[in-house]
Design an enzyme around this catalytic site. Structure first.
Site, PDB file in Angstrom:
ATOM      1  N   SER A   1      33.922  46.441  42.436  1.00  0.00           N
ATOM      2  CA  SER A   1      33.882  45.720  41.083  1.00  0.00           C
ATOM      3  C   SER A   1      34.321  47.041  39.963  1.00  0.00           C
ATOM      4  CB  SER A   1      32.578  45.198  40.902  1.00  0.00           C
ATOM      5  OG  SER A   1      31.681  46.015  40.682  1.00  0.00           O
ATOM      6  N   LYS A   2      34.223  46.501  39.035  1.00  0.00           N
ATOM      7  CA  LYS A   2      34.295  47.191  37.846  1.00  0.00           C
ATOM      8  C   LYS A   2      33.381  48.674  37.693  1.00  0.00           C
ATOM      9  CE  LYS A   2      37.000  44.800  34.269  1.00  0.00           C
ATOM     10  NZ  LYS A   2      37.441  44.268  35.359  1.00  0.00           N
ATOM     11  N   ARG A   3      32.137  48.137  38.224  1.00  0.00           N
ATOM     12  CA  ARG A   3      31.166  49.407  38.431  1.00  0.00           C
ATOM     13  C   ARG A   3      31.756  50.694  39.099  1.00  0.00           C
ATOM     14  NH1 ARG A   3      27.402  48.393  41.684  1.00  0.00           N
ATOM     15  NH2 ARG A   3      28.275  46.697  42.388  1.00  0.00           N
TER      16      ARG A   3
END
Ligand code: GLU
Length: 475
Positions: free
Chosen positions: A252-254
């Site tokens: 994900s974006k993380r």
């Protein structure tokens, strides 16, 4: 086997994410391995999400990866159109056929009624999902709803039988009878739901292998039921495992930027990204890491894809990228690097850039790293960074003035003579090479990190080198 036809069916909502890029690659490789056809079908029915820009970006990312398609929205083909937003009439026609055949029905339930009955079912501890109310309407109830002018959706009547998906990756996946409820295929505003559109298109387009992400596994029995009800031939399904980060959590974006566009802008080569993506879940043997595109086509087999999650490791990708960077000839590498230098506002002399390639090839993990490494060659504005300024200050103006004189007096301006001059300079000051060269490097390149110094100075030329040393001494 009859002709193999694979498809990639992105719903463009921005740039392609690595997970989708891998899906596209595995589908493309399967088509190419069998000498079959690769179809690009754009699932753009959700007008609220799909923009023209996202659509074009998706095509551009696929082209950049070298995953060309034989049929698709821009190139056309026997099953055009290839954008679902242009196929609404086709979905309506098939929904009609399903209704006529008793495989689908008008559902008059309002969202509020559905909500209320879902809550009641939950309170009774029953599984969620549609309760089948409108499947069993009497003629009188139906007539009453029509008189009332109620809106209706079209719902597919899911056969109450056990489904087995013979998945090429997951193996046999079972869905118990009754576990899959009747689902909407046309909304009350007439818009098709993807469960219908995917099934109809896979059938009409003669898709033989549906290769897609594991998140769509539960769609498979529903897609199959629709195709069977329409009398079509079932494709084979292959659901690819999830891609996770090094922390084993879904990517994900993380985990930083993981779109194809972001990798491209970061200076990852398409050949490296393709090679890396191929190994996210697939392997040929336990030893081989590097595969040319031809080797991938020859060896790829979707049934050898592991069903375990594949971990994305950006360090490995960069390491792999460096391998591909080193394999490019100077001309080719320079042509790819120029974009990044120009983007940093540098005015690039192509001949000089090509000659600089051997100096940086081994060091570059990504092409963007060429900018700090080669900046000094394409601008005379080499204001030293903080570390470089400290080194210059410590060496003092005398040392740099001596360096300027020594280098100005070098006979032939080549690597060997420059190196001797630098060593002599350091020796006279009682410094070793590292300590003695560092102030010169800082003054000439503005940084304490640069490609090999004598070679860098040779490329820069005597005049520019000496001028920079004099300027630093005067400061
Ligand atoms: N459009 C879906 C997606 O982007 C894929 C549908 C399919 O492959 O069946 O995830």
């Amino acid at each position: 086997m009859s002709e193999v036809r694979c498809r990639f069916a992105p719903a463009p909502s921005g740039s392609i994410h690595v997970g989708n890029a891998r899906t596209a690659l595995f589908s493309w490789l399967t088509a190419r391995h069998h000498g079959g056809t690769f179809v690009l079908r754009v699932e753009d029915t959700d007008v609220s999400r799909v923009t023209e820009e996202a659509f074009r970006g998706t095509l551009e990312s696929l082209r950049w990866l070298g995953l060309g398609w034989d049929e698709g929205p821009d190139v056309g083909g026997p099953h055009a159109p290839y954008r679902q937003s242009q196929r609404t009439a086709i979905y309506h026609e098939h929904a009609e056929r399903l209704m006529a055949g008793g495989h689908a029905y008008r559902c008059y339930c309002t969202p509020e009624e559905l909500e209320e009955r879902r809550d009641q079912a939950r309170a009774r501890g029953e599984p969620p999902g549609y309760d089948g109310r409108c499947r069993r309407l009497s003629d009188a109830e139906l007539a009453a709803f029509e008189r009332e002018g109620r809106l209706w959706a079209v719902r597919f009547a899911m056969p109450e039988r056990h489904y087995i998906v013979h998945d090429l990756v997951k193996g046999e996946v079972h869905f118990a009878a009754g576990a899959l409820r009747d689902f909407v295929i046309l909304r009350s505003d007439g818009s098709p739901v993807f469960l219908l559109a995917v099934a109809v298109d896979d059938m009409l387009m003669g898709i033989t292998h549906v290769i897609r992400g594991e998140d769509l596994l539960a769609s498979a029995p529903r897609n199959m039921a629709v195709i069977e009800a329409l009398g079509g031939t079932l494709p084979q399904y292959a659901h690819l495992p999830l891609i996770v980060g090094s922390d084993r959590q879904p990517l994900s974006k993380r985990h930083g930027s993981t779109s194809v566009e972001a990798f491209r802008e970061h200076g990852i080569l398409p050949e490296a990204l393709v090679n890396y993506l191929a190994l996210l879940g697939w392997s040929y043997d336990d030893q081989t890491t590097f595969f040319s595109r031809e080797e991938l086509i020859e060896r790829f087999d979707v049934s050898r894809v592991s069903s375990n999650p594949a971990a994305f490791d950006s360090d490995k990708l960069e390491w792999m990228n460096n391998h591909y960077v080193q394999g490019l000839d100077d001309e080719d590498l320079a042509a790819r690097v120029v974009h990044f230098l120009a983007g940093a506002g540098l005015l690039v002399d192509p001949g000089l850039l090509r000659r600089a390639m051997p100096l940086v090839k081994e060091r570059m993990k990504t092409l963007t790293q060429a900018v700090p490494l080669l900046r000094f060659l394409f601008t005379d504005d080499v204001e030293p960074d903080e570390t470089a300024a400290a080194v210059i200050e410590k060496a003092g103006p005398g040392y740099l003035a001596d360096a300027a004189e020594a280098l100005d007096g070098v006979g032939t301006w080549d690597r060997a003579s420059i190196q001797s001059a630098l060593d002599a300079l350091a020796g006279e000051a009682g410094l070793n090479r590292t300590k003695g060269w560092q102030p010169v490097r800082a003054a000439v390149t503005g940084s304490t990190v640069s490609p090999p110094l004598p070679e860098s100075m040779e490329l820069l030329g005597r005049d520019r080198t000496v001028a920079r040393l004099r300027a630093a001494a005067a400061r």
